[in-house]
Design a protein around this motif. Structure first.
Motif, PDB file in Angstrom:
ATOM      1  N   VAL A 157       8.652   3.053  16.768  1.00 17.86           N
ATOM      2  CA  VAL A 157       8.018   3.506  15.533  1.00 17.86           C
ATOM      3  C   VAL A 157       6.698   4.193  15.854  1.00 17.86           C
ATOM      4  O   VAL A 157       6.129   4.014  16.928  1.00 17.86           O
ATOM      5  CB  VAL A 157       7.761   2.322  14.565  1.00 17.86           C
ATOM      6  CG1 VAL A 157       9.056   1.674  14.156  1.00 17.86           C
ATOM      7  CG2 VAL A 157       6.830   1.306  15.206  1.00 17.86           C
ATOM      8  N   PHE A 158       6.234   4.994  14.908  1.00 20.60           N
ATOM      9  CA  PHE A 158       4.950   5.655  15.051  1.00 20.60           C
ATOM     10  C   PHE A 158       4.261   5.689  13.689  1.00 20.60           C
ATOM     11  O   PHE A 158       4.893   5.475  12.643  1.00 20.60           O
ATOM     12  CB  PHE A 158       5.123   7.072  15.597  1.00 20.60           C
ATOM     13  CG  PHE A 158       5.937   7.984  14.704  1.00 20.60           C
ATOM     14  CD1 PHE A 158       5.311   8.810  13.774  1.00 20.60           C
ATOM     15  CD2 PHE A 158       7.321   8.010  14.788  1.00 20.60           C
ATOM     16  CE1 PHE A 158       6.059   9.639  12.954  1.00 20.60           C
ATOM     17  CE2 PHE A 158       8.071   8.840  13.968  1.00 20.60           C
ATOM     18  CZ  PHE A 158       7.435   9.657  13.048  1.00 20.60           C
ATOM     19  N   VAL A 159       2.959   5.935  13.677  1.00 20.65           N
ATOM     20  CA  VAL A 159       2.200   6.006  12.428  1.00 20.65           C
ATOM     21  C   VAL A 159       2.502   7.329  11.759  1.00 20.65           C
ATOM     22  O   VAL A 159       2.200   8.405  12.294  1.00 20.65           O
ATOM     23  CB  VAL A 159       0.690   5.859  12.693  1.00 20.65           C
ATOM     24  CG1 VAL A 159      -0.089   6.105  11.413  1.00 20.65           C
ATOM     25  CG2 VAL A 159       0.381   4.469  13.238  1.00 20.65           C
ATOM     26  N   ASP A 160       3.095   7.264  10.583  1.00 17.70           N
ATOM     27  CA  ASP A 160       3.469   8.467   9.846  1.00 17.70           C
ATOM     28  C   ASP A 160       2.297   9.002   9.041  1.00 17.70           C
ATOM     29  O   ASP A 160       2.038  10.204   9.012  1.00 17.70           O
ATOM     30  CB  ASP A 160       4.654   8.159   8.928  1.00 17.70           C
ATOM     31  CG  ASP A 160       5.239   9.425   8.308  1.00 17.70           C
ATOM     32  OD1 ASP A 160       5.069  10.496   8.897  1.00 17.70           O
ATOM     33  OD2 ASP A 160       5.858   9.337   7.231  1.00 17.70           O
ATOM     34  N   ASP A 161       1.562   8.107   8.374  1.00 15.92           N
ATOM     35  CA  ASP A 161       0.427   8.543   7.558  1.00 15.92           C
ATOM     36  C   ASP A 161      -0.420   7.328   7.200  1.00 15.92           C
ATOM     37  O   ASP A 161       0.018   6.183   7.357  1.00 15.92           O
ATOM     38  CB  ASP A 161       0.915   9.224   6.275  1.00 15.92           C
ATOM     39  CG  ASP A 161      -0.119  10.174   5.681  1.00 15.92           C
ATOM     40  OD1 ASP A 161      -1.273  10.160   6.167  1.00 15.92           O
ATOM     41  OD2 ASP A 161       0.216  10.909   4.746  1.00 15.92           O
ATOM     42  N   VAL A 162      -1.637   7.595   6.751  1.00 19.57           N
ATOM     43  CA  VAL A 162      -2.533   6.553   6.263  1.00 19.57           C
ATOM     44  C   VAL A 162      -2.792   6.823   4.793  1.00 19.57           C
ATOM     45  O   VAL A 162      -3.350   7.877   4.435  1.00 19.57           O
ATOM     46  CB  VAL A 162      -3.863   6.524   7.050  1.00 19.57           C
ATOM     47  CG1 VAL A 162      -4.793   5.464   6.468  1.00 19.57           C
ATOM     48  CG2 VAL A 162      -3.609   6.250   8.524  1.00 19.57           C
ATOM     49  N   PHE A 163      -2.364   5.905   3.930  1.00 22.70           N
ATOM     50  CA  PHE A 163      -2.513   6.063   2.493  1.00 22.70           C
ATOM     51  C   PHE A 163      -3.668   5.208   1.987  1.00 22.70           C
ATOM     52  O   PHE A 163      -3.965   4.139   2.529  1.00 22.70           O
ATOM     53  CB  PHE A 163      -1.224   5.661   1.765  1.00 22.70           C
ATOM     54  CG  PHE A 163      -0.154   6.714   1.814  1.00 22.70           C
ATOM     55  CD1 PHE A 163      -0.057   7.667   0.818  1.00 22.70           C
ATOM     56  CD2 PHE A 163       0.754   6.758   2.860  1.00 22.70           C
ATOM     57  CE1 PHE A 163       0.922   8.645   0.858  1.00 22.70           C
ATOM     58  CE2 PHE A 163       1.734   7.720   2.917  1.00 22.70           C
ATOM     59  CZ  PHE A 163       1.826   8.667   1.912  1.00 22.70           C
ATOM     60  N   THR A 164      -4.292   5.686   0.933  1.00 20.58           N
ATOM     61  CA  THR A 164      -5.371   4.953   0.288  1.00 20.58           C
ATOM     62  C   THR A 164      -4.851   4.313  -0.989  1.00 20.58           C
ATOM     63  O   THR A 164      -4.209   4.982  -1.804  1.00 20.58           O
ATOM     64  CB  THR A 164      -6.558   5.887  -0.051  1.00 20.58           C
ATOM     65  OG1 THR A 164      -7.047   6.482   1.153  1.00 20.58           O
ATOM     66  CG2 THR A 164      -7.682   5.115  -0.716  1.00 20.58           C
TER      67      THR A 164
END
Length: 251
Positions: free
Chosen positions: A73-80
């Motif tokens: 797996v990898f970091v797809d996005d950072v959501f607030t």
């Protein structure tokens, strides 16, 4: 075996990135109107495992699928997360909390930015944020005379019962189109669409952070264990490779 090293290493990298986000959330647990971030992970596409050079299937001139494997797996996005923070009464006439969705409009060195941090101050009569941004009203920069300040739920500002200006409040159709910047500020992107503000304001209150410290600590412990597990897997696979090279190859 080499694939396993990469998968475990990728897991360690992903957990480190997630840990960075969690520690930043925890560091801002007491920051006014701070909105917590959370990481969205994405798995690489599954790949088929084929059995090659098997005499039993060679006659069919194709390989046999024996299973699937996922590279990790990898970091797809950072959501607030824009959930409402708790309200804290301060009694300060320049502290303004937003109930519901919406943002104050701030001018920072000529750039229009947005925040939910309503801890304002006056500098030479100009209404400003704690970090020096100029709070915007319908008439631009808000400059107030000396006197008793009242700000109603619609953002109208009165000094000694005389109307001065109205806070320029902004709302967006998609909050995730905003980008978090320094000093608790947000900027818009090409996908940001402004709509009328429908929330209310409360003078003498501040919105707290929406970070749940207990939840963040639980996630931190979980990530630490996952990181340690991946690290052990790297060590095990490295030892296995070393054994294959040093021992088996000699026989």
């Amino acid at each position: 075996m080499i694939r396993g090293l990469y998968t475990s290493a990728l897991g360690m990298i992903t957990n480190m990135q997630r840990m960075d986000v969690i520690t930043n959330n925890m560091a801002n647990v007491n920051t006014t109107a701070y909105k917590r971030d959370h990481v969205v992970s994405h798995a690489f596409s599954d790949q088929f495992l084929h059995r090659l050079n098997d005499p039993g299937i060679r006659m069919f001139n194709h390989s046999q699928i024996v299973g699937r494997i996922n590279p990790g797996v990898f970091v797809d996005d950072v959501f607030t997360a824009f959930t409402q923070g708790s309200m804290q009464q301060t009694g300060n006439s320049l502290d303004i909390a937003i109930f519901g969705q919406g943002f104050f409009t701030i001018n920072v060195d000529g750039e229009e930015m947005f925040t939910r941090d309503g801890a304002f101050t006056l500098f030479n009569g100009m209404l400003m944020t704690a970090t020096g941004g100029r709070v915007q009203g319908l008439n631009g920069d808000i400059v107030l005379p000396n006197g008793y300040i009242v700000i109603d739920e619609r953002g109208r500002i009165f000094v000694n019962d005389e109307y001065q200006d109205t806070l320029q409040m902004t709302m967006f159709t998609d909050l995730h189109s905003l980008r978090k910047q320094h000093d608790n500020l947000f900027t818009i992107t090409e996908n940001s669409e402004i709509i009328p503000f429908e929330g209310t304001l409360q003078q003498g209150f501040l919105e707290g952070s929406n970070v749940n410290i207990v939840s963040e600590m639980v996630q931190m412990i979980t990530l630490s264990r996952a990181y340690e597990t991946n690290a052990r897997m790297v060590t095990i696979q490295d030892n296995t490779l070393q054994h294959a090279v040093n021992d088996i190859a000699r026989r």
